[in-house]
Write a protein that holds these residues in place. Structure first.
Motif, PDB file in Angstrom:
ATOM      1  N   LYS A 170       0.841  -1.186   0.000  1.00 27.84           N
ATOM      2  CA  LYS A 170       0.000   0.000   0.000  1.00 27.84           C
ATOM      3  C   LYS A 170       0.883   1.245   0.000  1.00 27.84           C
ATOM      4  CE  LYS A 170      -3.864   2.265   2.346  1.00 27.84           C
ATOM      5  NZ  LYS A 170      -4.771   2.250   3.524  1.00 27.84           N
ATOM      6  N   ASN A 223      -2.836   5.892  -0.738  1.00 28.08           N
ATOM      7  CA  ASN A 223      -4.151   5.244  -0.794  1.00 28.08           C
ATOM      8  C   ASN A 223      -4.270   4.269  -1.954  1.00 28.08           C
ATOM      9  OD1 ASN A 223      -5.204   6.621   1.477  1.00 28.08           O
ATOM     10  ND2 ASN A 223      -5.579   8.444   0.201  1.00 28.08           N
ATOM     11  N   GLU A 224      -3.151   3.948  -2.563  1.00 27.09           N
ATOM     12  CA  GLU A 224      -3.143   3.046  -3.700  1.00 27.09           C
ATOM     13  C   GLU A 224      -2.435   1.737  -3.330  1.00 27.09           C
ATOM     14  OE1 GLU A 224      -4.604   3.620  -6.604  1.00 27.09           O
ATOM     15  OE2 GLU A 224      -5.267   5.629  -6.008  1.00 27.09           O
ATOM     16  N   TYR A 225      -2.773   0.680  -4.056  1.00 27.12           N
ATOM     17  CA  TYR A 225      -2.143  -0.625  -3.835  1.00 27.12           C
ATOM     18  C   TYR A 225      -1.307  -1.018  -5.048  1.00 27.12           C
ATOM     19  CZ  TYR A 225      -4.841  -1.497   0.403  1.00 27.12           C
ATOM     20  OH  TYR A 225      -5.356  -1.421   1.671  1.00 27.12           O
ATOM     21  N   LEU A 226      -0.129  -1.510  -4.768  1.00 25.02           N
ATOM     22  CA  LEU A 226       0.744  -2.045  -5.807  1.00 25.02           C
ATOM     23  C   LEU A 226       0.884  -3.544  -5.576  1.00 25.02           C
ATOM     24  CD1 LEU A 226       2.977  -1.980  -8.037  1.00 25.02           C
ATOM     25  CD2 LEU A 226       4.608  -1.448  -6.199  1.00 25.02           C
ATOM     26  N   PHE A 284       1.548  -4.548 -10.982  1.00 26.46           N
ATOM     27  CA  PHE A 284       0.162  -4.198 -11.305  1.00 26.46           C
ATOM     28  C   PHE A 284      -0.261  -3.067 -10.371  1.00 26.46           C
ATOM     29  CE2 PHE A 284       0.615  -8.709 -12.333  1.00 26.46           C
ATOM     30  CZ  PHE A 284       0.104  -8.766 -13.618  1.00 26.46           C
ATOM     31  N   TYR A 285      -0.837  -2.013 -10.946  1.00 23.55           N
ATOM     32  CA  TYR A 285      -1.348  -0.902 -10.149  1.00 23.55           C
ATOM     33  C   TYR A 285      -2.481  -0.227 -10.902  1.00 23.55           C
ATOM     34  CZ  TYR A 285       2.101   1.414 -13.156  1.00 23.55           C
ATOM     35  OH  TYR A 285       2.836   1.816 -14.227  1.00 23.55           O
ATOM     36  N   SER A 286      -3.254   0.598 -10.203  1.00 24.01           N
ATOM     37  CA  SER A 286      -4.507   1.121 -10.735  1.00 24.01           C
ATOM     38  C   SER A 286      -4.331   1.976 -11.990  1.00 24.01           C
ATOM     39  CB  SER A 286      -5.241   1.932  -9.657  1.00 24.01           C
ATOM     40  OG  SER A 286      -4.433   3.000  -9.218  1.00 24.01           O
ATOM     41  N   GLU A 287      -3.272   2.752 -12.066  1.00 23.45           N
ATOM     42  CA  GLU A 287      -3.073   3.637 -13.210  1.00 23.45           C
ATOM     43  C   GLU A 287      -2.149   3.029 -14.260  1.00 23.45           C
ATOM     44  OE1 GLU A 287      -1.786   7.399 -11.814  1.00 23.45           O
ATOM     45  OE2 GLU A 287      -3.556   7.745 -10.553  1.00 23.45           O
ATOM     46  N   MET A 288      -2.021   1.737 -14.230  1.00 24.98           N
ATOM     47  CA  MET A 288      -1.154   1.043 -15.182  1.00 24.98           C
ATOM     48  C   MET A 288      -1.722   1.151 -16.593  1.00 24.98           C
ATOM     49  SD  MET A 288       0.177  -2.862 -14.760  1.00 24.98           S
ATOM     50  CE  MET A 288       1.389  -3.594 -15.857  1.00 24.98           C
ATOM     51  N   GLU A 289      -0.915   1.640 -17.530  1.00 25.93           N
ATOM     52  CA  GLU A 289      -1.376   1.851 -18.907  1.00 25.93           C
ATOM     53  C   GLU A 289      -0.917   0.758 -19.859  1.00 25.93           C
ATOM     54  OE1 GLU A 289      -0.115   5.711 -20.080  1.00 25.93           O
ATOM     55  OE2 GLU A 289      -1.470   6.759 -18.691  1.00 25.93           O
TER      56      GLU A 289
END
Length: 292
Positions: free
Chosen positions: A240, A243-246, A270-275
């Motif tokens: 963490k 506030n994001e999880y990797l 892997f993460y939320s803003e991964m393009e």
């Protein structure tokens, strides 16, 4: 002492003597002989004298080996024989790609580990329950750059032999040449299974500059034997950040080539803003440098 007590004592002593007298003779045990020319033989010892060892192998029959050519003789455990073939020992059973598991090094065991040339670590088992590793990335070789060094003490606690093992330890590091550059992680792991096939659940808290992380790092890893010389490895972290999880996944394998264990695989974040998909190659090896 009454008569019944005397009879029980006699029976127990007799059973004890029988147990000692039925020790398996060398001719029925399985041994592994290593020679100075790099060869190894699996089989049974038929007879020995001051000059030679007469040895019955499973593939080339009976041979005689000069004692001066023998570098090591070790007994093979029954679990290492599968369908009449020798399965090599895991040369790095206490670790996955990088993370430790609940198994500990045996007293007197030692190893050297290298990853991508620059990462260097050596470990030693001071007892069956306590080991210490030290390592460095020698950046000082490149124009005197600041150099990370670390120490990794670890306690291993077997709760149930070959089934449940606990481990607690610390990675304490600093960067030589920098001020207030200490960092590391304190962790605990639980390993379920044998040292060939297991799953490990772990949790650790990182620190840097004297400040501890507010959220733990979660680790889930597995090691599964795939053959005489191979393993499947997977090492996974949930981290963490604010506030994001990797999620960091390492997946690949381990091959045993004589006295070297070679690890290879991919590191995938892997993460939320991964393009786009990213996969970083992983390559390392481990060499035992001392055994019991």
């Amino acid at each position: 002492m009454n008569r019944l007590s005397k009879i029980l004592i006699i029976v127990l002593l007799t059973i004890s003597r029988i147990g000692h007298s039925q020790e398996i003779p060398d001719s029925l045990k399985i041994f592994r002989i290593e020679t100075s020319d790099g060869n190894e033989y699996i089989g049974s010892i038929l007879e020995t004298d001051s000059l030679t060892v007469r040895f019955k192998t499973s593939n080339i029959g009976i041979i005689s080996i000069f004692r001066t050519d023998i570098t090591k003789i070790s007994q093979v455990k029954q679990v290492q024989m599968k369908e009449g073939r020798y399965w090599y020992e895991n040369l790095q059973s206490t670790r996955y790609f990088w993370a430790p598991n609940g198994y500990g090094m045996k007293k007197g065991e030692a190893y050297y580990q290298n990853m991508w040339i620059l990462y260097n670590q050596a470990g030693y088992g001071f007892s069956d329950y306590f080991s210490v590793g030290v390592g460095m990335v020698p950046l000082f070789l490149f124009g005197g750059a600041s150099t990370p060094i670390w120490i990794t003490p670890k306690f291993s606690i077997p709760l149930e032999r070959d089934k449940i093992n606990l481990g607690v330890g610390l990675l304490a590091a600093t960067v030589v040449g920098e001020n207030d550059a200490s960092f590391g992680i304190a962790y605990g792991v639980s390993t379920f299974g044998t040292n060939d096939k297991n799953v490990t659940l772990g949790m650790g808290y990182g620190y840097a500059g004297g400040d501890w992380a507010k959220s733990p790092i979660i680790m889930v890893s597995t090691m599964q034997r795939t053959g005489r010389r191979g393993y499947f490895l997977s090492e996974n972290y949930i981290i963490k950040v604010d506030n994001e999880y990797l999620v960091l996944t390492m997946i690949g394998g381990r091959s045993l080539i004589r006295k070297i264990a070679i690890d290879y695989g991919l590191v995938i974040p892997f993460y939320s803003e991964m393009e786009q998909f990213v996969a970083i190659p992983w390559l390392g090896f481990t060499i035992p440098i001392q055994s019991r």
